[in-house]
Enzyme design. Structure first.
Site, PDB file in Angstrom:
ATOM      1  N   ARG A  83       0.824  -1.211   0.000  1.00  0.00           N
ATOM      2  CA  ARG A  83       0.000   0.000   0.000  1.00  0.00           C
ATOM      3  C   ARG A  83       0.860   1.264   0.000  1.00  0.00           C
ATOM      4  O   ARG A  83       0.506   2.260  -0.637  1.00  0.00           O
ATOM      5  CB  ARG A  83      -0.949  -0.015   1.210  1.00  0.00           C
ATOM      6  CG  ARG A  83      -2.034   1.023   1.079  1.00  0.00           C
ATOM      7  CD  ARG A  83      -3.065   0.866   2.172  1.00  0.00           C
ATOM      8  NE  ARG A  83      -2.613   1.435   3.438  1.00  0.00           N
ATOM      9  CZ  ARG A  83      -3.436   1.864   4.390  1.00  0.00           C
ATOM     10  NH1 ARG A  83      -4.746   1.771   4.243  1.00  0.00           N
ATOM     11  NH2 ARG A  83      -2.965   2.365   5.513  1.00  0.00           N
ATOM     12  N   TYR A 122     -11.279   6.826  -5.629  1.00  0.00           N
ATOM     13  CA  TYR A 122     -11.004   7.657  -4.445  1.00  0.00           C
ATOM     14  C   TYR A 122      -9.883   8.675  -4.633  1.00  0.00           C
ATOM     15  O   TYR A 122      -9.562   9.430  -3.719  1.00  0.00           O
ATOM     16  CB  TYR A 122     -10.715   6.779  -3.219  1.00  0.00           C
ATOM     17  CG  TYR A 122      -9.541   5.830  -3.355  1.00  0.00           C
ATOM     18  CD1 TYR A 122      -8.252   6.224  -3.033  1.00  0.00           C
ATOM     19  CD2 TYR A 122      -9.738   4.526  -3.800  1.00  0.00           C
ATOM     20  CE1 TYR A 122      -7.179   5.347  -3.154  1.00  0.00           C
ATOM     21  CE2 TYR A 122      -8.680   3.646  -3.925  1.00  0.00           C
ATOM     22  CZ  TYR A 122      -7.400   4.061  -3.598  1.00  0.00           C
ATOM     23  OH  TYR A 122      -6.353   3.190  -3.724  1.00  0.00           O
ATOM     24  N   HIS A 270     -14.181  -8.173  -1.481  1.00  0.00           N
ATOM     25  CA  HIS A 270     -13.277  -9.159  -0.844  1.00  0.00           C
ATOM     26  C   HIS A 270     -14.058 -10.047   0.139  1.00  0.00           C
ATOM     27  O   HIS A 270     -14.215 -11.209  -0.109  1.00  0.00           O
ATOM     28  CB  HIS A 270     -12.056  -8.515  -0.166  1.00  0.00           C
ATOM     29  CG  HIS A 270     -11.301  -7.583  -1.070  1.00  0.00           C
ATOM     30  ND1 HIS A 270     -10.787  -8.000  -2.272  1.00  0.00           N
ATOM     31  CD2 HIS A 270     -11.013  -6.261  -0.965  1.00  0.00           C
ATOM     32  CE1 HIS A 270     -10.195  -6.974  -2.860  1.00  0.00           C
ATOM     33  NE2 HIS A 270     -10.322  -5.909  -2.096  1.00  0.00           N
ATOM     34  N   ASP A 321      -9.759  -5.260  -9.803  1.00  0.00           N
ATOM     35  CA  ASP A 321      -9.206  -4.536  -8.671  1.00  0.00           C
ATOM     36  C   ASP A 321      -7.897  -3.805  -8.972  1.00  0.00           C
ATOM     37  O   ASP A 321      -7.907  -2.726  -9.548  1.00  0.00           O
ATOM     38  CB  ASP A 321      -9.064  -5.522  -7.490  1.00  0.00           C
ATOM     39  CG  ASP A 321      -8.731  -4.860  -6.170  1.00  0.00           C
ATOM     40  OD1 ASP A 321      -8.441  -3.659  -6.152  1.00  0.00           O
ATOM     41  OD2 ASP A 321      -8.750  -5.539  -5.118  1.00  0.00           O
TER      42      ASP A 321
HETATM   43  C1  NGQ Z   1      -7.326   0.368  -2.414  1.00  0.00           C
HETATM   44  N1  NGQ Z   1      -6.893  -2.003  -2.498  1.00  0.00           N
HETATM   45  O1  NGQ Z   1      -8.106   1.194  -1.925  1.00  0.00           O
HETATM   46  O2  NGQ Z   1      -6.800   0.543  -3.508  1.00  0.00           O
HETATM   47  C2  NGQ Z   1      -7.038  -0.881  -1.619  1.00  0.00           C
HETATM   48  C3  NGQ Z   1      -5.813  -0.701  -0.804  1.00  0.00           C
HETATM   49  C4  NGQ Z   1      -6.588   0.063   1.457  1.00  0.00           C
HETATM   50  C5  NGQ Z   1      -7.173  -3.235  -2.067  1.00  0.00           C
HETATM   51  N2  NGQ Z   1      -7.650  -3.374  -0.879  1.00  0.00           N
HETATM   52  C6  NGQ Z   1      -5.873   0.411   0.188  1.00  0.00           C
HETATM   53  N3  NGQ Z   1      -6.989  -4.270  -2.819  1.00  0.00           N
HETATM   54  O3  NGQ Z   1      -7.342  -0.907   1.507  1.00  0.00           O
HETATM   55  O4  NGQ Z   1      -6.428   0.822   2.398  1.00  0.00           O
HETATM   56 ZN    ZN Z   2     -10.208  -2.197  -3.987  1.00  0.00          ZN
END
Ligand code: NGQ
Ligand code: ZN
Length: 455
Positions: A83, A122, A270, A321
């Site tokens: 992340r 986002y 998920h 995703d």
């Molecule tokens: C996202 N992605 O928002 O891109 C998330 C990671 C998070 C996944 N969970 C960021 N696959 O969950 O805080």
């Molecule tokens: Zn996601």
């Protein structure tokens, strides 16, 4: 002029309307790009015609970082270290970059058989958190990219407010994601004016850790939200389950089911870590489990309890995703293979003797994907958008395949792409394995990625 002058009639050698294959099926596309009543002489489509797949979860910008987080770091690599890489990458993306990346991604989606994308969006503001002059600039970049390629979209602007379950403020790299409830509802309102046959608007809560309970209630009660699809990331990582237990006294899915009217409008993305009672309650709710098997594998998330969920009558769909793979075939294949590896059994998604795994998976993901996207059904029926894909009947994998075996060979017979043509909103956007604008879109993508690599 009568309507029929504008209606195009097709006859497919083999056609999957919704439940399974029929031989010699008819399709008619009206002047608005929707399916209508068939009549008159028809043009033949050789090959296997089936509904395009909705992709229920996409963060388009991540396409351009695929492959850039696969080198071992200093400490124990995990979802959370990935992340950080992703945040650093996101910081360099503005509207122009986003549009070029998304257009390339959507071309790839169409060529792989996705005809609709749910964009869980986002990256709203400038990197320091200041809104763009036009606050919806990043959303518009996604809408324009989708329209350029022909893919239909459900745009899900994401509400993101805090950096963790304890309500801590956003970290500097998260500032561009942030909204207050009032500014979020304003964004939603301004995006609704772009709604059209190829664009729906929905709502997304980033996750329980990013949205405090009071804000969740406020958004869910707001008038414009009433009939929209609602998506949320949930229970993807064990750390999230533990933090939720510690701060809210319940597991994430359990907590959500207890505190919101979770029904068929919801897509729980998920939903990896579930206990038995969560599996049955989620299945009964009518919500869609939004499974992203290649990303979940890539990020080391864990395995969704597929067999129990299907036995409980649960609804599922698939998303690409983070786009380390862009293919409904690979998502469905890995959904099944993960289960086989864990249980040391075969043919898990098919729950009854003689059922085909491929047909079960494709049918389930069409249905759940349509529900998550806010579309009526996952089938080629009168009144739905004419979104169809055609599999190449010259491909060796499909040689001598009966209708009963075709879907299993589509999903489980190797890697030669089988999607030959794609119709999106009644237009042939992919013909003979090529998208109508793929060269220009790829060259724009290449210059953006070169510029990102140099910065
Ligand atoms: C996202 N992605 O928002 O891109 C998330 C990671 C998070 C996944 N969970 C960021 N696959 O969950 O805080
Ligand atoms: Zn996601």
């Amino acid at each position: 002029m009568s309507e029929s002058i504008h209606t195009r009639n097709y006859r497919a050698d083999r056609l999957w309307l919704g439940e399974g294959w029929s031989e010699d099926g008819a399709l008619a596309v009206d002047s608005t790009g929707h399916l209508g009543a068939t009549e008159g002489p028809a043009e033949r489509i050789g090959g296997w015609v089936l509904p395009g797949m909705p992709n229920l979860h996409s963060h388009a910008f991540q396409r351009a970082m695929a492959g850039l987080a696969e080198r071992k770091g200093r400490s124990d690599d995990s979802f959370w270290t990935w992340r950080e890489t992703m945040y650093a990458f996101a910081a360099a993306i503005g509207p122009e970059q986003l549009k070029a990346i998304a257009a390339q991604l959507y071309v790839e989606m169409l060529k792989a058989g996705y005809t609709h994308v749910c964009e869980f969006h986002y990256l709203h503001h400038q990197p320091d958190g200041t809104p763009y002059g036009q606050p919806e600039a990043m959303s518009l970049a996604l809408i324009e990219a989708a329209r350029e390629t022909g893919i239909a979209m459900t745009l899900l602007p994401v509400l993101y407010m805090s950096g963790g379950f304890d309500g801590r403020p956003l970290a500097p790299r998260q500032r561009r994601f942030g909204h207050r409830v009032d500014s979020y509802l304003r964004l939603l309102d301004s995006l609704k004016q772009y709604e059209a046959a190829d664009l729906r608007i929905g709502v997304a809560l980033h996750s329980l850790r990013a949205v405090p309970e009071a804000a969740m209630r406020e958004v869910l009660a707001a008038e414009p939200v009433r009939d929209l699809p609602i998506h949320i990331h949930i229970a993807e990582q064990i750390g999230e389950v533990q933090d939720c237990l510690a701060t809210r006294g319940a597991r994430p899915v359990e907590w959500l089911l207890d505190h919101a009217d979770v029904d068929a409008r919801w897509c729980l993305v998920h939903a990896t870590h579930l206990e038995d009672n969560e599996v049955s309650r989620l299945a009964r709710s009518g919500a869609v489990a939004g499974l992203c098997p290649t990303t979940e594998a890539n990020l080391g998330d864990g395995l969704f309890p597929l067999a129990d969920y299907l036995d409980a009558g649960g609804t599922l769909g698939i998303g690409s995703d983070s786009h380390i793979s862009v293919s409904p075939v690979e998502e469905l294949r890995w959904l099944e293979y993960g289960q086989r590896l864990a249980t040391r059994h075969r043919n898990i998604a098919a729950r009854h003797e003689h059922d085909s795994v491929g047909e079960t998976l494709w049918r389930a993901a069409l249905r759940g994907g349509a529900r998550a996207a806010g579309l009526p059904i996952g089938a080629l029926r009168e009144g739905t958008r004419a979104d169809a894909i055609v599999l190449d009947d010259d491909a060796p994998q499909l040689a001598a395949r009966s209708v009963g075996a075709a879907m299993d060979s589509f999903l489980f017979a190797g890697n030669r792409p089988l999607v030959r043509d794609v119709m999106a909103g009644g237009q042939w956007v992919v013909r003979d394995f090529c998208h109508r604008d793929e060269a220009g879109i790829a060259s724009r993508y290449r210059s953006v990625v070169e510029q990102l690599a140099a910065s």
